[in-house]
Design an enzyme around this catalytic site. Structure first.
Site, PDB file in Angstrom:
ATOM      1  N   PRO A 146     -71.522 -22.256   4.823  1.00  0.00           N
ATOM      2  CA  PRO A 146     -70.773 -21.083   4.354  1.00  0.00           C
ATOM      3  C   PRO A 146     -69.517 -21.494   3.610  1.00  0.00           C
ATOM      4  CG  PRO A 146     -71.539 -20.740   6.586  1.00  0.00           C
ATOM      5  CD  PRO A 146     -71.863 -22.163   6.244  1.00  0.00           C
ATOM      6  N   CYS A 147     -69.245 -20.831   2.494  1.00  0.00           N
ATOM      7  CA  CYS A 147     -68.160 -21.275   1.622  1.00  0.00           C
ATOM      8  C   CYS A 147     -66.812 -21.225   2.324  1.00  0.00           C
ATOM      9  CB  CYS A 147     -68.130 -20.461   0.337  1.00  0.00           C
ATOM     10  SG  CYS A 147     -68.058 -18.681   0.576  1.00  0.00           S
ATOM     11  N   GLN A 148     -66.642 -20.323   3.303  1.00  0.00           N
ATOM     12  CA  GLN A 148     -65.355 -20.277   3.986  1.00  0.00           C
ATOM     13  C   GLN A 148     -65.133 -21.508   4.862  1.00  0.00           C
ATOM     14  OE1 GLN A 148     -67.814 -18.117   4.346  1.00  0.00           O
ATOM     15  NE2 GLN A 148     -68.053 -17.342   6.421  1.00  0.00           N
TER      16      GLN A 148
END
Length: 493
Positions: free
Chosen positions: A103-105
């Site tokens: 996930p990009c976060q």
């Protein structure tokens, strides 16, 4: 088994005709998996934390086996445990390809020196929530040592607060024995009816001695300025440090001689219209996928034919998830908008509708005093409350003759970013229409109710983009296996 012996043993299995086996991490419902499945890969296993998405992946790729539909937390599951739970065999022989996108976060300023410590200190940074999922992905790579891997993510990972995460990942993978390259690909250039920019990293074991290539575009469209601008921001760091990112490979760009990009109308126009909401036949409550929406009799586009007949995911009669949100305040407003209109235009149209409602009351002899409770209630029933300065892009009515703009994960909360282009239907897109825009075939099953399905679709990698990337991995194996057929028992030096 040593790393070299493990590579040789798996190449030998492929040489004898075995299908390459894929492990999909952070799999979601299975966009990447579906693309690889379409290229003849075996989807051996997946790891997904979201319960509904994990159930969807299992239902589509391992129907009838509840082990594959179980949600799993990668931070609490070792590669050895996964291999044991799913009977994959020894970890160093279990899979051939690892795919996925943390996930990009999860991306934080980890740094290459910290990445190196993974191998020597397995517990390093375990308490750092910002970096943990990213590091877990790399730990799985180190444990399974796949012959090839694909990492997918947002373009911003090339310039995350001044850090090129993709380049740091490449350098770490090289220390594990891989050659790695990365680029930016837009899904619309590969037959997806959606303009969606993604970073794709491909890594191949050095023993295979093959070049890494990225897929050539098959379709052409001029991207709107916002997409070009986003790409420039992502690449700014690379250009400001000339030669500091040798792993980046500029992707081939489409030319006007290619097929035109698949448009929103190409993608959705053959699905049955939805107008029951305009008659008041849709109420509040959970939307279940328990009613078949039969295909109307009309000529299909090539894209619609593919979506209906995708091998292994065919749908002959219709779709079960052609359902929409309950948005009674805005249905009439949607019909007033023009293709390409965004929230400022929508808000202005709503104000005009409110003024028309006041004028109509006045004609009928009822005066509503400005600022009264009745005035406020009437306005709230017609005019959306959002500030046009703060939410200029919150809404968008789709253009029928262009690919859709990027579908986002917040489809699980609202669908205003994709208002149907057909004013006669005056609504946001349905679950199945969102799936079509992501290139999921009509026979692909989404578990859970409407919100969960929208979220899964918005989070997914478009399967047709994944299929194009998978084709390059298949070509890698074909070149490596072919060389080993000529020189049995050893790989090229």
């Amino acid at each position: 088994m040593s790393g070299d012996a493990s590579v040789l043993a798996r190449i030998e299995r492929l040489r004898k005709g075995g299908a390459p086996r894929v492990l999909d991490l952070f799999s979601g419902c299975g966009g990447l998996s579906l693309g690889f499945h379409a290229q003849g890969f075996e989807i051996a296993a997946s790891v997904e934390f979201d319960r509904d998405a994990a159930a969807s992946h299992g239902a589509n790729f391992h129907p009838g086996d509840p082990r594959h539909a179980r949600a799993r937390d990668i931070t609490k599951l070792t590669p050895q445990q996964l291999a044991h739970e799913l009977d994959l065999g020894p970890v160093d022989q279990a899979i051939d390809v690892l795919v996925g996108g943390p996930p990009c976060q999860a991306f934080a300023r980890v740094g290459r020196s910290k990445l190196r410590e993974i191998a020597e200190h397995p517990e390093a940074f375990r308490m750092d929530a910002r970096a943990r999922l990213y590091l877990e992905y790399l730990r799985y790579v180190e444990a399974f040592l796949p012959l090839a891997l694909v990492m997918e993510n947002v373009p911003d990972v090339l310039n995350h607060g001044g850090q090129n995460v993709a380049e740091e990942t490449r350098l770490f993978l090289e220390e594990l024995g891989y050659e790695a390259r990365y680029t930016l690909l837009n899904a619309a250039f590969y037959g997806v009816p959606q303009m969606r920019e993604r970073m794709i990293l491909i890594a191949v074991r050095r023993e295979l001695d093959v070049d890494i290539r990225f897929p050539e575009p098959t379709h052409h469209v001029e991207l709107p300025p916002g997409y070009a601008g986003s790409r420039q921001v992502a690449l700014k760091l690379l250009r400001s440090h000339d030669g500091a990112a040798p792993g980046y490979v500029p992707a081939a760009l489409p030319h006007p001689g290619l097929e035109p990009a698949v448009t929103a109308m190409d993608a959705m126009g053959d699905l049955p219209p939805i107008t029951a909401h305009l008659r008041g036949d849709i109420g509040r409550g959970a939307r279940r996928f328990d009613e078949l929406a039969a295909y109307p009799t009309r000529r299909n586009t090539d894209y619609a034919t593919l979506m209906r007949g995708w091998p292994g995911f065919e749908s002959a009669e219709g779709v079960w998830d052609h359902v929409i949100r309950y948005l009674p305040r805005d249905w009439k407003l949607f019909g007033r908008l023009l293709p390409g209109d965004q929230y400022p235009q929508a808000h202005a149209a709503a104000v005009r509708m409110f003024e028309e409602a006041l004028a109509d009351l006045k004609r009928r002899g009822k005066i509503v005093r400005t600022g009264s409770a009745e005035w406020e209630a009437l306005r709230a029933s017609i005019v959306p409350p959002y500030d046009t300065g703060k939410f200029p892009n919150k809404w968008r009515k789709m253009e029928p003759d262009l690919p859709a703009r990027t579908l986002m994960a917040h489809l699980g909360k609202d669908s205003y970013s994709h208002i149907h282009y057909d004013s006669a239907q005056s609504r946001t897109i349905s679950v199945r229409e969102a799936a079509r825009l992501q290139s999921f075939p009509d026979g692909f099953v989404f578990c859970g109710a409407m919100n969960a399905a929208f979220r899964q679709i918005g989070n997914a990698v478009p399967p047709l983009l994944a299929r194009a990337v998978a084709g390059e991995i298949a070509a890698v194996f074909e070149r490596a296996v072919g060389r080993n057929q000529r020189r049995p028992g050893r790989l090229a030096a």
